[in-house]
Design a protein around this motif. Structure first.
Motif, PDB file in Angstrom:
ATOM      1  N   LEU A 198     -14.323  23.016  20.550  1.00 35.57           N
ATOM      2  CA  LEU A 198     -14.472  24.348  21.140  1.00 35.57           C
ATOM      3  C   LEU A 198     -14.838  24.304  22.621  1.00 35.57           C
ATOM      4  O   LEU A 198     -14.244  25.006  23.439  1.00 35.57           O
ATOM      5  N   GLN A 199     -15.817  23.465  22.973  1.00 37.46           N
ATOM      6  CA  GLN A 199     -16.228  23.389  24.385  1.00 37.46           C
ATOM      7  C   GLN A 199     -15.061  22.934  25.245  1.00 37.46           C
ATOM      8  O   GLN A 199     -14.843  23.439  26.347  1.00 37.46           O
ATOM      9  N   GLN A 202     -12.426  25.694  25.672  1.00 33.46           N
ATOM     10  CA  GLN A 202     -12.887  26.748  26.580  1.00 33.46           C
ATOM     11  C   GLN A 202     -12.874  26.247  28.022  1.00 33.46           C
ATOM     12  O   GLN A 202     -12.507  26.970  28.951  1.00 33.46           O
ATOM     13  N   GLN A 203     -13.239  24.985  28.185  1.00 34.31           N
ATOM     14  CA  GLN A 203     -13.222  24.386  29.523  1.00 34.31           C
ATOM     15  C   GLN A 203     -11.788  24.318  30.051  1.00 34.31           C
ATOM     16  O   GLN A 203     -11.531  24.595  31.223  1.00 34.31           O
ATOM     17  N   TYR A 213      -5.956  31.955  26.311  1.00 34.34           N
ATOM     18  CA  TYR A 213      -6.724  31.319  25.247  1.00 34.34           C
ATOM     19  C   TYR A 213      -6.603  32.266  24.063  1.00 34.34           C
ATOM     20  O   TYR A 213      -6.868  33.462  24.195  1.00 34.34           O
ATOM     21  N   LEU A 220     -13.101  35.759  20.933  1.00 36.28           N
ATOM     22  CA  LEU A 220     -12.763  35.877  22.359  1.00 36.28           C
ATOM     23  C   LEU A 220     -13.738  36.838  23.040  1.00 36.28           C
ATOM     24  O   LEU A 220     -14.189  36.593  24.166  1.00 36.28           O
ATOM     25  N   PHE A 223     -16.885  34.977  23.518  1.00 38.28           N
ATOM     26  CA  PHE A 223     -16.764  34.003  24.596  1.00 38.28           C
ATOM     27  C   PHE A 223     -16.855  34.700  25.953  1.00 38.28           C
ATOM     28  O   PHE A 223     -17.578  34.269  26.855  1.00 38.28           O
ATOM     29  N   ARG A 224     -16.150  35.819  26.070  1.00 37.79           N
ATOM     30  CA  ARG A 224     -16.201  36.564  27.338  1.00 37.79           C
ATOM     31  C   ARG A 224     -17.632  37.038  27.607  1.00 37.79           C
ATOM     32  O   ARG A 224     -18.128  36.965  28.722  1.00 37.79           O
ATOM     33  N   GLN A 227     -19.949  34.718  29.256  1.00 34.41           N
ATOM     34  CA  GLN A 227     -19.679  34.409  30.672  1.00 34.41           C
ATOM     35  C   GLN A 227     -20.584  35.206  31.614  1.00 34.41           C
ATOM     36  O   GLN A 227     -20.517  35.051  32.836  1.00 34.41           O
TER      37      GLN A 227
END
Ligand SMILES: N[C@@H](CCC(=O)N[C@@H](CS)C(=O)NCC(=O)O)C(=O)O
Length: 356
Positions: A198-199, A202-203, A213, A220, A223-224, A227
């Protein structure tokens, strides 16, 4: 190149897991199964969980809103709460859970082999997973769908503008299949960039290795959200290209264990429908409403029918909450609206059969 490296090492890890897991499975059958059926509850899994005093629950362990340790190391999120609810029903204590972090690829062998009692890991209920992999899915606790996240700077506002794009996707997921179907059906081309970790995925997306993505849209959104100030640099495209009903899975062959997991979730939905929540459940102790009395174990023998204490559902609501409590704690902070995940009485799809 790098993606293949990930895949190879993942296979090695899965191989080791299968072997270890098969051994654990055999031990479970020989050690618990035989005598359990003779004198126990009729569920080898329930007897094993009770004997060890702990539920072993497979999660991802790294997705905000689903399962992610907080600053004190306590696993938070809706997947984690499902594990806790089952522990509350079965053991009367939601803290008696061992969380096992699993990847998108090794989650299924972990369940097949007996390494875990329950898989609660952003897993989509599909025919193939039920019929070919040998699982039963307890009810859907999250109606999700495949979405796409892009950088605002890409200037894309619709999935169809992603023709020819590179798309980051995790292998072994229903996401992979959904994207392939959608792009083929719409005569569009794309290049998948498959990354299991996962990391790393995302990277890869953040560094611009892929244009988009793709995964479950709730993840999602999560994840956003993580940020922070930069969240507005990303756009979650409005189109959802597939149905991803997320549900907990158990192995086939232990119907009584399936009954328990299924009705724990139905009890959480029923409690919400009846207005019984974690904060007010004790005010219902003297309720005269028949459905409430049966739910909380004041009347009838619903708990006993499942091989549990009659206070099983009370413990779930008191110690973990109803479905709305869990949603508000885990998912609402990500900014995901309840939408179709609302109870049917409020226009959503959450609907439990009668508890009687
Ligand atoms: N629901 C889909 C997708 C599952 C999935 O890819 N989940 C991602 C995003 S929630 C994930 O688990 N990532 C965390 C990880 O791989 O560690 C499935 O069952 O295949």
């Amino acid at each position: 190149m790098t993606e293949r490296g990930f895949t190879r090492s993942a296979h090695r890890a899965v191989g080791a897991k299968i072997f270890g897991g098969l051994l654990a499975g055999l031990l479970a059958v020989v050690g618990f199964g035989g005598s359990a059926h003779a004198q126990g509850s009729g569920s080898a899994t329930l007897d094993a969980v009770k004997a060890r005093g702990q539920l072993v629950c497979g999660v991802s362990g790294d997705v905000a809103g689903f399962s992610l340790p907080d600053s004190k190391g306590v696993m938070q999120g809706i997947d984690a709460e499902v594990c806790r609810a089952v522990a509350a029903a079965v053991l009367g204590d939601p803290s008696k859970v061992k969380f096992v972090p699993l990847t998108t690829q090794n989650r299924f062998t972990a369940l097949q082999s007996g390494e875990i009692d329950l898989l609660s890991r952003e897993t989509t209920w599909t025919l193939g997973r039920q019929a070919s992999l040998g699982f039963l899915f307890a009810p859907t606790y999250f109606y999700d769908g495949t979405g796409f996240l892009v950088k605002k700077s890409l200037g894309v506002s619709d999935v169809k503008q992603l023709d020819g794009a590179t798309i980051c996707v995790q292998p072994g997921t229903s996401t992979e299949l959904a994207i392939a179907d959608y792009f083929r059906a719409n005569n569009l081309k794309f290049t998948p960039i498959e990354i299991e970790n996962l990391q790393q995925i995302q990277q890869a997306f953040l560094s611009g290795r892929c244009d988009a993505y793709s995964t479950d849209s709730s993840a999602l959104a999560g994840f956003r959200y993580t940020q922070g100030d930069k969240a507005s640099d990303f756009v979650l495209l409005p189109t959802i290209i597939s149905k991803e009903p997320l549900a907990p899975a158990v192995r086939k062959g232990d119907d009584k264990w399936f009954d328990i997991v299924q009705w724990v979730l139905f009890a959480m939905m029923t409690a919400e429908e009846l207005g019984v929540s974690q904060s007010n459940v004790d005010t219902f102790a003297t309720s005269t409403v028949p459905d409430v009395r049966r739910l909380l174990g004041a009347d009838g023998d619903l708990g006993k029918a499942l091989g549990l204490d009659n206070k099983w559902a009370y413990n779930v609501v008191k110690q973990v909450g109803n479905m709305g409590d869990v949603w508000n704690r885990a998912i609402a902070p990500l900014g995901v609206p309840r939408g179709i995940n609302a109870p049917w009485t409020k226009g959503g799809l959450e609907y439990a059969p009668p508890m009687r």
